[in-house]
Design a protein around this motif. Sequence first.
Motif, PDB file in Angstrom:
ATOM      1  N   GLU A  43      11.470  -1.507  -5.517  1.00 12.85           N
ATOM      2  CA  GLU A  43      10.379  -0.540  -5.644  1.00 12.85           C
ATOM      3  C   GLU A  43       9.826  -0.109  -4.288  1.00 12.85           C
ATOM      4  N   GLY A  44      10.656  -0.052  -3.262  1.00 11.70           N
ATOM      5  CA  GLY A  44      10.196   0.328  -1.932  1.00 11.70           C
ATOM      6  C   GLY A  44      10.116  -0.842  -0.969  1.00 11.70           C
ATOM      7  N   ALA A  65       2.956   6.035  -2.830  1.00 13.13           N
ATOM      8  CA  ALA A  65       4.087   6.877  -3.243  1.00 13.13           C
ATOM      9  C   ALA A  65       4.093   7.067  -4.760  1.00 13.13           C
ATOM     10  N   ARG A  66       3.729   6.023  -5.491  1.00 13.13           N
ATOM     11  CA  ARG A  66       3.640   6.119  -6.947  1.00 13.13           C
ATOM     12  C   ARG A  66       2.541   7.091  -7.350  1.00 13.13           C
ATOM     13  N   ARG A  89       0.806  -1.220   0.000  1.00 13.54           N
ATOM     14  CA  ARG A  89       0.000   0.000   0.000  1.00 13.54           C
ATOM     15  C   ARG A  89       0.845   1.278   0.000  1.00 13.54           C
ATOM     16  N   PRO A  90       1.826   1.430   0.900  1.00 12.01           N
ATOM     17  CA  PRO A  90       2.619   2.662   0.868  1.00 12.01           C
ATOM     18  C   PRO A  90       3.443   2.820  -0.413  1.00 12.01           C
ATOM     19  N   PRO A 143      -6.380   4.894  -8.609  1.00 18.16           N
ATOM     20  CA  PRO A 143      -6.004   5.762  -7.490  1.00 18.16           C
ATOM     21  C   PRO A 143      -5.752   5.050  -6.169  1.00 18.16           C
ATOM     22  N   THR A 144      -6.215   3.798  -6.031  1.00 25.27           N
ATOM     23  CA  THR A 144      -5.996   3.067  -4.786  1.00 25.27           C
ATOM     24  C   THR A 144      -5.388   1.703  -5.093  1.00 25.27           C
ATOM     25  N   ILE A 145      -4.776   1.109  -4.077  1.00 21.80           N
ATOM     26  CA  ILE A 145      -4.182  -0.205  -4.261  1.00 21.80           C
ATOM     27  C   ILE A 145      -5.259  -1.242  -4.543  1.00 21.80           C
TER      28      ILE A 145
END
Length: 337
Positions: free
Chosen positions: A309-310, A252-253, A247-248, A267-269
């Motif tokens: 990627e995080g 961030a993307r 999710r984070p 817009p959301t995971i």
Amino acid sequence: MKFLLLTLITYFDKEKSPAQRLREVVDSAVLGEELGFDGFAVGERHERPFLSSAPPVILSHIAARTSTIRLWTGVTTLSLLDPVRAFEDYSTLDNLSGGRLELIVGKGNGTAQAQLFHVTVEDQWERQRESYELFRRLWREPSVTWEGKFRPSLTDAETWPRPLQQPITVWHGSATSKASVELAAQYGDPLFSANVTNPIEPYAALIDFYRERWEFHGHDPSAIRIGAGSAGFYVARTSQEALDVYRPIWQARIDQFRKVGVEPVFPTIEDAVERSSALIGSPQQIIDKVHRYHERFGHEVTHLSADTEGLTEKQQRASLELFASEVAPVLRQLKGR
């Protein structure tokens, strides 16, 4: 189905040097081979925040550290390159790697590369077509006489070293335009759908167009080959764990898109998991989603992100290991159509 790890070599963590980041990429390819992935791809970009301006150099180093994994580009921007020089680089790599090279070619994008190479929106597709046609002949013919618009002509030109593979497999990257699809169909080459920005429909429409043009050009329908990308990757034991971890990263993307004035498509995971090609979830969720896309695309190769990627390195390795042990064996039964 086969599985390809892909990196554009983004460079955000300035606590690492470029040398460290490039070594990470090579180590990721070594890990991919250890886990049984079929290929490792390096993209080509010529602007921030990417360190992927020289794929043949990076892939040559990977070739020296590995023995079986296929070495891919994703994509080689032939619209920017002298096709003779591109042939020399990749033919050399093909020899050094023992014939493990495959290319995905495309026009590329970004304003910086246009400034560096003086390639414009108006001429990039014509450059791409011309460069590919010459590159294709150079790979197949020991002596080439040729005349085009964007580079000096050739008369009985010999190019060395001659490649090990004859011919090489060249995929054509497809994102939004029918031009790359037409070029692939014309020459009977496989198509690789970017499949990362939008829902499935526009990519499926381009694949349908590819099949139509393939038949128009008189090729055997059973010989069609298609690959497809994914918009994100993280597999965990449970879907909730995957969502919580990713999710984070997704947020961030989204924030980065909005920072540059682009409204995100997903817009959301949760929306991304439902409607995009992102492979985020439990092993069974990933299997189900790839099955759903395969029913529409008929693809035989899927690419996954090779970068953290995080994610932490531990999280990424666990995800890759889980995919290799519980997801890939099930999906390998899928065939292209």
